[in-house]
Scaffold this motif. Structure first.
Motif, short mmCIF file in Angstrom:
data_model
loop_
_atom_site.label_atom_id
_atom_site.label_comp_id
_atom_site.label_asym_id
_atom_site.label_seq_id
_atom_site.Cartn_x
_atom_site.Cartn_y
_atom_site.Cartn_z
N ALA A 1 0.84 -1.20 0.00
CA ALA A 1 0.00 0.00 0.00
C ALA A 1 0.87 1.24 0.00
O ALA A 1 2.05 1.20 0.38
N THR A 2 0.28 2.34 -0.43
CA THR A 2 0.89 3.66 -0.29
C THR A 2 -0.07 4.49 0.54
O THR A 2 -1.23 4.69 0.14
N LEU A 3 0.39 4.95 1.70
CA LEU A 3 -0.49 5.64 2.64
C LEU A 3 -0.24 7.14 2.59
O LEU A 3 0.91 7.59 2.63
N PRO A 4 -1.29 7.93 2.53
CA PRO A 4 -1.17 9.39 2.47
C PRO A 4 -1.24 10.01 3.85
O PRO A 4 -1.40 9.33 4.87
N ALA A 5 -1.14 11.33 3.89
CA ALA A 5 -1.31 12.07 5.15
C ALA A 5 -2.69 11.77 5.74
O ALA A 5 -3.68 11.66 5.04
N GLY A 6 -2.71 11.60 7.06
CA GLY A 6 -3.95 11.27 7.76
C GLY A 6 -4.05 9.82 8.15
O GLY A 6 -4.86 9.46 9.01
N ALA A 7 -3.24 8.94 7.53
CA ALA A 7 -3.27 7.52 7.87
C ALA A 7 -2.42 7.27 9.11
O ALA A 7 -1.57 8.08 9.49
N ILE A 8 -2.64 6.13 9.79
CA ILE A 8 -1.84 5.76 10.96
C ILE A 8 -1.04 4.51 10.67
O ILE A 8 -1.40 3.69 9.82
N LEU A 9 0.06 4.36 11.37
CA LEU A 9 0.97 3.22 11.22
C LEU A 9 1.21 2.56 12.57
O LEU A 9 1.30 3.25 13.59
N GLY A 10 1.33 1.26 12.55
CA GLY A 10 1.79 0.54 13.74
C GLY A 10 0.73 0.23 14.76
O GLY A 10 1.05 -0.17 15.89
N GLU A 11 -0.55 0.37 14.42
CA GLU A 11 -1.59 0.21 15.43
C GLU A 11 -1.72 -1.23 15.93
O GLU A 11 -1.98 -1.47 17.10
N MET A 12 -1.51 -2.20 15.03
CA MET A 12 -1.74 -3.59 15.44
C MET A 12 -0.67 -4.06 16.42
O MET A 12 -0.96 -4.79 17.38
N ALA A 13 0.58 -3.67 16.22
CA ALA A 13 1.64 -4.08 17.13
C ALA A 13 1.42 -3.51 18.53
O ALA A 13 1.71 -4.16 19.53
N LEU A 14 0.88 -2.30 18.60
CA LEU A 14 0.60 -1.72 19.91
C LEU A 14 -0.54 -2.47 20.60
O LEU A 14 -0.55 -2.62 21.82
N LEU A 15 -1.46 -3.02 19.80
CA LEU A 15 -2.60 -3.72 20.38
C LEU A 15 -2.26 -5.14 20.81
O LEU A 15 -2.64 -5.59 21.89
N ASP A 16 -1.55 -5.89 19.93
CA ASP A 16 -1.34 -7.32 20.24
C ASP A 16 0.09 -7.67 20.65
O ASP A 16 0.37 -8.80 21.04
N GLY A 17 1.02 -6.72 20.54
CA GLY A 17 2.39 -6.98 20.96
C GLY A 17 3.18 -7.89 20.05
O GLY A 17 4.28 -8.32 20.39
N GLN A 18 2.65 -8.23 18.88
CA GLN A 18 3.34 -9.11 17.94
C GLN A 18 4.34 -8.33 17.09
O GLN A 18 4.25 -7.11 16.96
N PRO A 19 5.31 -9.04 16.48
CA PRO A 19 6.30 -8.37 15.62
C PRO A 19 5.61 -7.71 14.42
O PRO A 19 4.53 -8.12 14.00
N ARG A 20 6.28 -6.71 13.91
CA ARG A 20 5.76 -6.02 12.74
C ARG A 20 5.70 -7.01 11.56
O ARG A 20 6.63 -7.78 11.35
N SER A 21 4.62 -6.97 10.80
CA SER A 21 4.46 -7.92 9.70
C SER A 21 4.75 -7.31 8.34
O SER A 21 4.62 -7.98 7.32
N ALA A 22 5.15 -6.05 8.29
CA ALA A 22 5.52 -5.41 7.04
C ALA A 22 6.48 -4.27 7.33
O ALA A 22 6.62 -3.83 8.46
N SER A 23 7.16 -3.85 6.30
CA SER A 23 8.10 -2.73 6.42
C SER A 23 7.47 -1.47 5.85
O SER A 23 6.59 -1.53 4.98
N VAL A 24 7.96 -0.32 6.32
CA VAL A 24 7.44 0.97 5.86
C VAL A 24 8.61 1.91 5.63
O VAL A 24 9.51 1.99 6.48
#
Length: 382
Positions: free
Chosen positions: A89-112
């Motif tokens: 994906a390509t994310l524009p201004a207004g989008a958020i990053l990293g929300e799932m790792a903060l919720l479940d504590g799992q490793p990041r599943s993609a790079s940004v």
């Protein structure tokens, strides 16, 4: 963005106090109480990241949450040792990053990485926990974030379902086109069989009698009824509707009166000049009534099904191509009456098709068909 993302050791960036913290926080974590929101703002930091710099790396156990304040980022996954990658994906201004790792504590599943120079607002759990009531604040963050993520997931699900429904509708449309194409070929075959085999070689019947006209039309109505049933075409799509009926009837009546006048005037001129001495046919109740219902069925086939289907499958918004195609095809059905009958049917079909385009209602065009054809006989023009 609801996919888990990852962060990496600090990328080339600069750190500064959060700009417009109230607006940024409302975008990331809507619904926080004023006290919790004030506490979170103490942990918010703005980071300026250069284009091309990595923000998160797949597999890292980092849990910062980011809001893209300005710029675009690219989300991707590595494909293997060859160094290739798949853009997610390509994310524009207004989008958020990293929300799932903060919720479940799992490793990041993609790079940004930053596709352009970016300004990010970061909320790091470690900084939140350093606050006097850090545990409560972090719990409030996770609760608010879970609601936001759920809402986004619901929106994405709705979009996915809508896309699936559109695809299913497209598949159904292709199936309907296939049935209609076979139907059109079938009608042409019927016309040729009636002309070359049935009427001449087998039955040797008089094709100019009302009996033959009715038999021929009823033969055509068999596949017509079948395709309407199989394609589940609503009556309103066939022009059988009260919508626009009044205007259709009024316009049809006016055109019918004009057509009758022209037919009788033309017949008088042809008889007077000796060019054509046709014999007028009286408008008797039985044959006249029969011809009216014959006109209804003809218009159901020619305009209701053929013209409407051509316009739908060809995406013919103006409808002109559909009028020409349906008139030509219906003209071919009259080939057993001779070349002039085909020409007259096509020309009259162009007029009938244009009238039908105005109201999408069979009432007016059927009226015009009945009086135009009837006047040709009543005046002796045919």
């Amino acid at each position: 963005m609801t996919s888990p993302l990852a962060s990496v050791p600090p990328a080339p960036s600069s750190e500064a106090p959060a700009a417009s913290p109230r607006d940024a926080l409302d975008k990331i974590l809507p619904g926080l109480s004023p006290a919790m929101a004030d506490a979170v703002r103490q942990a918010m930091v703005v980071r300026h990241v250069a284009a091309g710099a990595t923000i998160m790396t797949e597999g890292d156990r980092t849990d910062s949450l980011y809001l893209i304040e300005d710029g675009n980022v690219t989300v991707f996954r590595a494909l293997g040792i060859d160094g290739g990658e798949r853009i997610l994906a390509t994310l524009p201004a207004g989008a958020i990053l990293g929300e799932m790792a903060l919720l479940d504590g799992q490793p990041r599943s993609a790079s940004v990485r930053a596709a352009t120079d970016c300004r990010l607002t970061e909320i790091a759990p470690a900084k939140v926990l350093a606050l006097p009531n850090g545990e409560q604040v972090l719990a409030a963050i996770r609760s608010s974030l879970a609601v936001a993520v759920t809402n986004r997931m619901r929106t994405q699900t709705d979009k996915y379902v809508a896309a699936v429904e559109r695809e299913m509708a497209a598949i159904k449309e292709r199936q309907h086109f296939g049935r209609f194409f076979i139907y059109a070929l079938g009608l042409m075959t019927i016309g040729l069989l009636v002309n070359d085999i049935l009427s001449k070689q087998i039955l040797d019947v008089d094709i100019f009698t009302p009996t033959f006209a009715w038999v021929y039309l009823l033969i055509i109505m068999i596949p017509t009824s079948l395709v309407i049933w199989r394609m589940k075409i609503p009556l309103r799509d066939l022009g059988i509707t009260t919508i626009g009926m009044k205007r259709s009837i009024v316009e049809g009546a006016i055109l019918s009166a004009a057509t009758v006048a022209v037919a009788f005037a033309a017949a008088w001129v042809l008889r007077t000049t000796g060019i054509h001495a046709g014999t007028p046919v009286p408008a008797e109740w039985g044959p006249t009534t029969g011809y009216f219902f014959h006109s209804v069925l003809q218009e159901l086939v020619a305009r209701g099904l053929l013209q409407s289907s051509f316009q739908r499958f060809l995406d013919d918004r103006r409808g002109l191509q559909s009028v020409v195609l349906s008139s030509t095809l219906f003209g071919v059905f009259h080939i057993h009456f001779g070349f002039m009958a085909v020409v007259v049917t096509i020309l009259s079909g162009l007029l009938f098709g244009a009238v039908y385009l105005r109201h999408r209602n069979l009432a007016g065009v059927t009226l015009l068909h009945f009086f135009a054809g009837g006047a040709a006989f009543w005046s002796g023009l045919l």
